[in-house]
Write a protein that holds these residues in place. Structure first.
Motif, PDB file in Angstrom:
ATOM      1  N   GLY A  19       0.780  -1.228   0.000  1.00 10.81           N
ATOM      2  CA  GLY A  19       0.000   0.000   0.000  1.00 10.81           C
ATOM      3  C   GLY A  19       0.812   1.280   0.000  1.00 10.81           C
ATOM      4  O   GLY A  19       0.261   2.358  -0.170  1.00 10.81           O
ATOM      5  N   LEU A  20       2.119   1.185   0.206  1.00  9.46           N
ATOM      6  CA  LEU A  20       2.980   2.364   0.304  1.00  9.46           C
ATOM      7  C   LEU A  20       3.823   2.494  -0.959  1.00  9.46           C
ATOM      8  O   LEU A  20       4.524   1.553  -1.345  1.00  9.46           O
ATOM      9  CB  LEU A  20       3.880   2.241   1.536  1.00  9.46           C
ATOM     10  CG  LEU A  20       4.597   3.484   1.993  1.00  9.46           C
ATOM     11  CD1 LEU A  20       3.602   4.574   2.380  1.00  9.46           C
ATOM     12  CD2 LEU A  20       5.483   3.156   3.183  1.00  9.46           C
ATOM     13  N   TRP A  21       3.746   3.667  -1.581  1.00  8.84           N
ATOM     14  CA  TRP A  21       4.388   3.886  -2.873  1.00  8.84           C
ATOM     15  C   TRP A  21       5.224   5.156  -2.874  1.00  8.84           C
ATOM     16  O   TRP A  21       4.946   6.087  -2.123  1.00  8.84           O
ATOM     17  CB  TRP A  21       3.323   4.004  -3.958  1.00  8.84           C
ATOM     18  CG  TRP A  21       2.547   2.748  -4.170  1.00  8.84           C
ATOM     19  CD1 TRP A  21       1.498   2.301  -3.427  1.00  8.84           C
ATOM     20  CD2 TRP A  21       2.767   1.780  -5.175  1.00  8.84           C
ATOM     21  NE1 TRP A  21       1.045   1.117  -3.913  1.00  8.84           N
ATOM     22  CE2 TRP A  21       1.802   0.765  -4.994  1.00  8.84           C
ATOM     23  CE3 TRP A  21       3.677   1.665  -6.221  1.00  8.84           C
ATOM     24  CZ2 TRP A  21       1.727  -0.349  -5.822  1.00  8.84           C
ATOM     25  CZ3 TRP A  21       3.599   0.560  -7.050  1.00  8.84           C
ATOM     26  CH2 TRP A  21       2.635  -0.434  -6.842  1.00  8.84           C
ATOM     27  N   GLU A  22       6.189   5.178  -3.783  1.00  5.00           N
ATOM     28  CA  GLU A  22       7.041   6.341  -3.992  1.00  5.00           C
ATOM     29  C   GLU A  22       6.943   6.752  -5.455  1.00  5.00           C
ATOM     30  O   GLU A  22       6.961   5.902  -6.346  1.00  5.00           O
ATOM     31  CB  GLU A  22       8.485   5.964  -3.646  1.00  5.00           C
ATOM     32  CG  GLU A  22       9.473   7.078  -3.827  1.00  5.00           C
ATOM     33  CD  GLU A  22      10.885   6.593  -3.541  1.00  5.00           C
ATOM     34  OE1 GLU A  22      11.341   6.726  -2.396  1.00  5.00           O
ATOM     35  OE2 GLU A  22      11.524   6.074  -4.484  1.00  5.00           O
ATOM     36  N   LEU A  23       6.843   8.029  -5.684  1.00  5.67           N
ATOM     37  CA  LEU A  23       6.755   8.606  -7.019  1.00  5.67           C
ATOM     38  C   LEU A  23       7.912   9.580  -7.177  1.00  5.67           C
ATOM     39  O   LEU A  23       8.165  10.390  -6.282  1.00  5.67           O
ATOM     40  CB  LEU A  23       5.418   9.348  -7.145  1.00  5.67           C
ATOM     41  CG  LEU A  23       5.185  10.260  -8.334  1.00  5.67           C
ATOM     42  CD1 LEU A  23       5.099   9.441  -9.612  1.00  5.67           C
ATOM     43  CD2 LEU A  23       3.897  11.039  -8.121  1.00  5.67           C
ATOM     44  N   ARG A  24       8.628   9.494  -8.276  1.00  7.46           N
ATOM     45  CA  ARG A  24       9.742  10.406  -8.506  1.00  7.46           C
ATOM     46  C   ARG A  24       9.224  11.735  -9.054  1.00  7.46           C
ATOM     47  O   ARG A  24       8.377  11.773  -9.932  1.00  7.46           O
ATOM     48  CB  ARG A  24      10.732   9.767  -9.493  1.00  7.46           C
ATOM     49  CG  ARG A  24      12.055  10.470  -9.548  1.00  7.46           C
ATOM     50  CD  ARG A  24      13.061   9.757 -10.423  1.00  7.46           C
ATOM     51  NE  ARG A  24      12.566   9.577 -11.781  1.00  7.46           N
ATOM     52  CZ  ARG A  24      12.411   8.401 -12.369  1.00  7.46           C
ATOM     53  NH1 ARG A  24      12.707   7.289 -11.746  1.00  7.46           N
ATOM     54  NH2 ARG A  24      11.962   8.321 -13.597  1.00  7.46           N
ATOM     55  N   ALA A  25       9.762  12.833  -8.516  1.00  5.22           N
ATOM     56  CA  ALA A  25       9.404  14.184  -8.981  1.00  5.22           C
ATOM     57  C   ALA A  25      10.707  14.933  -9.253  1.00  5.22           C
ATOM     58  O   ALA A  25      11.145  15.744  -8.445  1.00  5.22           O
ATOM     59  CB  ALA A  25       8.556  14.905  -7.935  1.00  5.22           C
ATOM     60  N   GLY A  26      11.352  14.620 -10.339  1.00  7.13           N
ATOM     61  CA  GLY A  26      12.650  15.205 -10.644  1.00  7.13           C
ATOM     62  C   GLY A  26      13.764  14.280 -10.187  1.00  7.13           C
ATOM     63  O   GLY A  26      13.533  13.146  -9.779  1.00  7.13           O
ATOM     64  N   LEU A  27      14.984  14.784 -10.232  1.00  7.04           N
ATOM     65  CA  LEU A  27      16.131  13.944  -9.893  1.00  7.04           C
ATOM     66  C   LEU A  27      16.235  13.636  -8.406  1.00  7.04           C
ATOM     67  O   LEU A  27      16.660  12.551  -8.025  1.00  7.04           O
ATOM     68  CB  LEU A  27      17.428  14.611 -10.368  1.00  7.04           C
ATOM     69  CG  LEU A  27      17.598  14.717 -11.875  1.00  7.04           C
ATOM     70  CD1 LEU A  27      18.868  15.481 -12.221  1.00  7.04           C
ATOM     71  CD2 LEU A  27      17.622  13.337 -12.506  1.00  7.04           C
ATOM     72  N   SER A  28      15.867  14.579  -7.564  1.00  2.48           N
ATOM     73  CA  SER A  28      16.081  14.342  -6.139  1.00  2.48           C
ATOM     74  C   SER A  28      14.807  14.193  -5.323  1.00  2.48           C
ATOM     75  O   SER A  28      14.832  13.555  -4.275  1.00  2.48           O
ATOM     76  CB  SER A  28      16.919  15.470  -5.542  1.00  2.48           C
ATOM     77  OG  SER A  28      16.226  16.690  -5.638  1.00  2.48           O
ATOM     78  N   ASP A  29      13.702  14.756  -5.752  1.00  2.96           N
ATOM     79  CA  ASP A  29      12.487  14.740  -4.929  1.00  2.96           C
ATOM     80  C   ASP A  29      11.651  13.489  -5.161  1.00  2.96           C
ATOM     81  O   ASP A  29      11.538  12.989  -6.274  1.00  2.96           O
ATOM     82  CB  ASP A  29      11.632  15.978  -5.209  1.00  2.96           C
ATOM     83  CG  ASP A  29      12.261  17.237  -4.677  1.00  2.96           C
ATOM     84  OD1 ASP A  29      12.778  17.205  -3.552  1.00  2.96           O
ATOM     85  OD2 ASP A  29      12.245  18.251  -5.393  1.00  2.96           O
ATOM     86  N   ARG A  30      11.076  13.029  -4.055  1.00  3.18           N
ATOM     87  CA  ARG A  30      10.195  11.871  -4.064  1.00  3.18           C
ATOM     88  C   ARG A  30       8.885  12.247  -3.387  1.00  3.18           C
ATOM     89  O   ARG A  30       8.863  13.022  -2.434  1.00  3.18           O
ATOM     90  CB  ARG A  30      10.810  10.702  -3.291  1.00  3.18           C
ATOM     91  CG  ARG A  30      12.190  10.281  -3.764  1.00  3.18           C
ATOM     92  CD  ARG A  30      12.111   9.635  -5.144  1.00  3.18           C
ATOM     93  NE  ARG A  30      13.394   9.151  -5.603  1.00  3.18           N
ATOM     94  CZ  ARG A  30      14.158   9.786  -6.480  1.00  3.18           C
ATOM     95  NH1 ARG A  30      13.792  10.953  -6.938  1.00  3.18           N
ATOM     96  NH2 ARG A  30      15.286   9.269  -6.902  1.00  3.18           N
ATOM     97  N   VAL A  31       7.800  11.677  -3.867  1.00  4.41           N
ATOM     98  CA  VAL A  31       6.475  11.848  -3.262  1.00  4.41           C
ATOM     99  C   VAL A  31       6.088  10.487  -2.701  1.00  4.41           C
ATOM    100  O   VAL A  31       6.046   9.500  -3.429  1.00  4.41           O
ATOM    101  CB  VAL A  31       5.431  12.303  -4.308  1.00  4.41           C
ATOM    102  CG1 VAL A  31       4.047  12.371  -3.690  1.00  4.41           C
ATOM    103  CG2 VAL A  31       5.824  13.624  -4.925  1.00  4.41           C
ATOM    104  N   LEU A  32       5.827  10.445  -1.432  1.00  5.85           N
ATOM    105  CA  LEU A  32       5.425   9.207  -0.778  1.00  5.85           C
ATOM    106  C   LEU A  32       3.910   9.239  -0.601  1.00  5.85           C
ATOM    107  O   LEU A  32       3.356  10.246  -0.147  1.00  5.85           O
ATOM    108  CB  LEU A  32       6.112   9.114   0.584  1.00  5.85           C
ATOM    109  CG  LEU A  32       6.097   7.766   1.274  1.00  5.85           C
ATOM    110  CD1 LEU A  32       6.897   6.748   0.461  1.00  5.85           C
ATOM    111  CD2 LEU A  32       6.679   7.894   2.665  1.00  5.85           C
ATOM    112  N   PHE A  33       3.253   8.137  -0.989  1.00  2.00           N
ATOM    113  CA  PHE A  33       1.802   8.082  -0.823  1.00  2.00           C
ATOM    114  C   PHE A  33       1.365   6.673  -0.451  1.00  2.00           C
ATOM    115  O   PHE A  33       2.083   5.695  -0.671  1.00  2.00           O
ATOM    116  CB  PHE A  33       1.070   8.585  -2.070  1.00  2.00           C
ATOM    117  CG  PHE A  33       1.212   7.717  -3.296  1.00  2.00           C
ATOM    118  CD1 PHE A  33       0.268   6.744  -3.592  1.00  2.00           C
ATOM    119  CD2 PHE A  33       2.276   7.891  -4.166  1.00  2.00           C
ATOM    120  CE1 PHE A  33       0.389   5.956  -4.739  1.00  2.00           C
ATOM    121  CE2 PHE A  33       2.413   7.117  -5.307  1.00  2.00           C
ATOM    122  CZ  PHE A  33       1.464   6.146  -5.593  1.00  2.00           C
TER     123      PHE A  33
END
Length: 93
Positions: A52-66
């Motif tokens: 249920g826990l996911w990570e989405l890349r937002a550029g080279l360094s930023d991650r969005v956790l949802f």
């Protein structure tokens, strides 16, 4: 699909500069479009961390956790790799 943001997510986005904020918003828009159409674009760097826990890349360094549970997606935090790891250790046990 339903979407919500946690207070922590809100705070983490507010501290970003406008350029990083735009990349995060664009990545989330792509994710939402993918969920709605059933076709997740491969270039968004979607990665399952735990059930249920996911990570989405937002550029080279930023991650969005949802977290996704059924038809509810809750955005938890935005940060670099180390910040996401810290969040996982402190908040998710």
């Amino acid at each position: 699909m339903r979407y919500r943001v946690s207070p922590r997510f809100d705070r983490s986005v507010k501290r970003l500069d406008p350029w990083r904020k735009a990349r995060v918003n664009a990545s989330i828009d792509q994710l939402v479009a993918g969920f709605e159409t059933g076709q997740i674009p491969p270039g968004i760097g979607l990665k399952r961390l735990r059930s249920g826990l996911w990570e989405l890349r937002a550029g080279l360094s930023d991650r969005v956790l949802f977290h996704r549970s059924g038809d509810l997606v809750t955005f938890l935090v935005v940060g670099n790799h180390d910040e996401v790891k810290r969040f996982l250790r402190s908040e998710m046990g």
